[in-house]
Enzyme design. Structure first.
Site, PDB file in Angstrom:
ATOM      1  N   LYS A   1      48.942  63.330  40.687  1.00  0.00           N
ATOM      2  CA  LYS A   1      48.579  64.020  39.458  1.00  0.00           C
ATOM      3  C   LYS A   1      48.675  65.521  39.690  1.00  0.00           C
ATOM      4  O   LYS A   1      47.806  66.118  40.328  1.00  0.00           O
ATOM      5  CB  LYS A   1      47.158  63.681  39.016  1.00  0.00           C
TER       6      LYS A   1
ATOM      7  N   GLU B   1      40.780  70.063  50.223  1.00  0.00           N
ATOM      8  CA  GLU B   1      40.918  71.495  50.517  1.00  0.00           C
ATOM      9  C   GLU B   1      40.365  72.243  49.317  1.00  0.00           C
ATOM     10  O   GLU B   1      40.948  72.199  48.229  1.00  0.00           O
ATOM     11  CB  GLU B   1      42.388  71.844  50.764  1.00  0.00           C
TER      12      GLU B   1
ATOM     13  N   CYS C   1      44.375  80.237  47.841  1.00  0.00           N
ATOM     14  CA  CYS C   1      43.103  79.816  48.437  1.00  0.00           C
ATOM     15  C   CYS C   1      42.800  80.573  49.721  1.00  0.00           C
ATOM     16  O   CYS C   1      41.643  80.742  50.083  1.00  0.00           O
ATOM     17  CB  CYS C   1      43.107  78.314  48.678  1.00  0.00           C
TER      18      CYS C   1
ATOM     19  N   GLU D   1      34.496  82.804  45.002  1.00  0.00           N
ATOM     20  CA  GLU D   1      35.950  82.909  45.027  1.00  0.00           C
ATOM     21  C   GLU D   1      36.447  83.400  43.666  1.00  0.00           C
ATOM     22  O   GLU D   1      36.303  82.719  42.651  1.00  0.00           O
ATOM     23  CB  GLU D   1      36.560  81.545  45.352  1.00  0.00           C
TER      24      GLU D   1
END
Length: 489
Positions: A175, A250, A284, A385
């Site tokens: 997906k 992750e 990331c 983040e």
């Protein structure tokens, strides 16, 4: 406009519901494609196809050299269609086409790397302490794998999952992000051309709360590999407990980039920018926490600000463009709120902090490269983040303080150390709680080395031999060469 379809059991199909979704170019908000929009029903059909293909055993039991040859063929087809794929990736994400070309080289390299590893593990013989027995450890495919990829590096992240899963004999359902699916659709076309059998690799397009949720909860899925945000990762962990799935997660990072006074000044400046402003900071592993030794702090920040002011924003297809737009209006507003929070918390905004005024950029989701100084680890902008073109700058005086600041985070994905004192660098690296630490560099990676994080940056590893092992189960086989009664009872 042709509607892009899903790939289930070897066929290109529309969603059962008939729903579709428009894909938007973040540079100007134009519709660049329409794709079918799947849901839980489509996902169940894909899982059933993958389950049947795995249980039949043709792919899992095929000679590893044959699987490797198909994975290698995928790499060759990616190289053949590199320019088309790079253009699609830039249309989809807004990044520069030159970045996308580099990505395609990396992606082909990932498939080629795992193609070469496919037949290299024939098991391990163990010296059995029991007379007349033979002991062997082998690795076998996990089974049916659900793979969920993010919007920032759509095809690169897909390759990290597809290649090892195929090489080890698993079947899968992928997906991609619902907002950047185009290159993943294209690579499934290439996988079909390469000869991946029907049902082995399935593609479902749709939202995370429907397709992703079904993959996470369905008892016929034995592994979930997810790259994305930490809150979604937590939900997947909870859902996966239904049948105790294997997990490879992750979940991002808030990555420190430590600069000591003895570092090569100009190189550290240049790399500090590279660490954050590639793909508008939507990485990331971006080095968004710049931690600078007090002796060079002011000089470093001044030089960085002057460089940042000259970054050229624009279309990814303009050869002069250095940084493209953010991915969506929603994400642009998220970054704006992040910056507003930093101002409220008392950080000093020294450059950027707003949308550009250039009329040519008004239809896109652009945000100026931004730097905050006077930051402390207690601020949420230092802990959270941003996933955008924003640097927070902290100051330190001692090596111990630098390490303490670097580790002061729930994340532990990556970090960097800049110094010409190799002993100092090694001391820092030994104490930094991160899955990857660079010395005098930032954001370099290659498929031979594992990728993943400590702490809440995730579970498991991608890339390298460890990334291959994520898609296998370990089985111990003990054979008695001279069976005889025990006479216990």
């Amino acid at each position: 406009m042709e509607i892009k379809k899903m790939f289930i059991n070897g066929k290109w199909v529309d969603a059962i519901s008939g729903q579709t979704r428009d894909i938007i170019n973040p540079f100007n908000q134009e519709v660049i494609a329409t794709v079918t929009e799947g849901n839980a029903s489509d996902t169940k059909a894909a899982i059933a196809a993958a389950r049947k293909a795995f249980d039949q055993g043709d792919w899992a039991n095929a000679p590893a050299t044959e699987r490797g040859a198909i994975v290698r063929r995928i790499a060759e087809l990616i190289e053949r269609d590199k320019e088309e794929l790079a253009n699609l990736e830039s249309l989809d994400t807004g990044k520069t086409v030159e970045e996308s070309r580099v990505d395609m080289d990396d992606i082909a390299g990932v498939f080629r790397y795992y193609a070469e590893l496919a037949d290299k593990d024939g098991g391990e013989m163990i010296d059995s302490p029991i007379p007349n027995t033979v002991s062997k450890v082998v690795r076998e495919p996990v089974g049916v794998c659900g793979q969920i990829t993010p919007w920032n590096y759509p095809l690169l992240q897909a390759s990290w999952k597809l290649a090892p899963a195929l090489a080890t004999g698993n079947t899968l359902i992928m997906k991609p992000s619902e907002i950047t699916p185009l290159t993943t659709v294209k690579v499934f076309e290439l996988m079909e051309e390469a000869g991946v059998p029907a049902g082995v690799a399935n593609l479902v397009l749709g939202a995370g709360h429907t397709v992703g949720a079904e993959l996470s909860e369905n008892k016929n899925v034995e592994l979930i590999s997810f790259t994305g945000g930490i809150e979604t990762g937590k939900k997947i962990m909870q859902a996966a407990s239904v049948n105790v799935k294997k997990l490879a997660l992750e979940l991002g990072g808030k990555n420190p980039n430590i600069v000591f006074a003895d570092a090569d000044f100009e190189t550290a400046i240049d790399q500090a920018m590279n660490a954050v402003f590639f793909h508008a900071g939507q990485i990331c592993s971006a080095g968004t926490r710049l931690i600078i030794e007090e002796k060079v702090h002011d000089k470093f920040v001044a030089a960085l600000v002057e460089r940042v002011k000259n970054i050229k924003l624009g279309s990814g297809f303009d050869e002069d463009t250095q940084m493209g737009p953010l991915i969506s209006r929603e994400h642009l507003e998220k970054v704006e709120n992040y910056v507003e929070t930093g101002i409220r918390e008392g950080a000093t905004l020294v450059v950027g902090g707003q949308r550009p005024e250039d009329p040519a950029l008004q239809n896109g989701f652009f945000y100026l490269p931004t730097i905050f100084t006077d930051c402390t680890s207690s601020m949420s902008i230092v802990q959270d983040e941003a996933f955008g073109p924003v640097i927070t700058v902290e100051k330190f005086t001692t090596e111990e303080e630098a390490i303490k600041l670097a580790n002061d985070s729930i994340y532990g994905l990556a970090g960097g150390v800049w110094t010409n004192d190799i002993a100092k660098a090694e001391r820092c690296v030994a104490k930094m709680r991160m899955g990857t630490v660079w010395i005098n560099d930032f954001n370099l990676y290659f498929p031979h080395a594992p990728w993943g994080g400590f702490k809440q940056s995730g579970i498991g590893r991608e890339l390298g031999k460890l990334g291959l092992e994520e898609y296998t189960e370990t089985k111990h086989i003990l054979q008695n060469l001279k069976p005889e009664p025990i006479n216990w009872f």
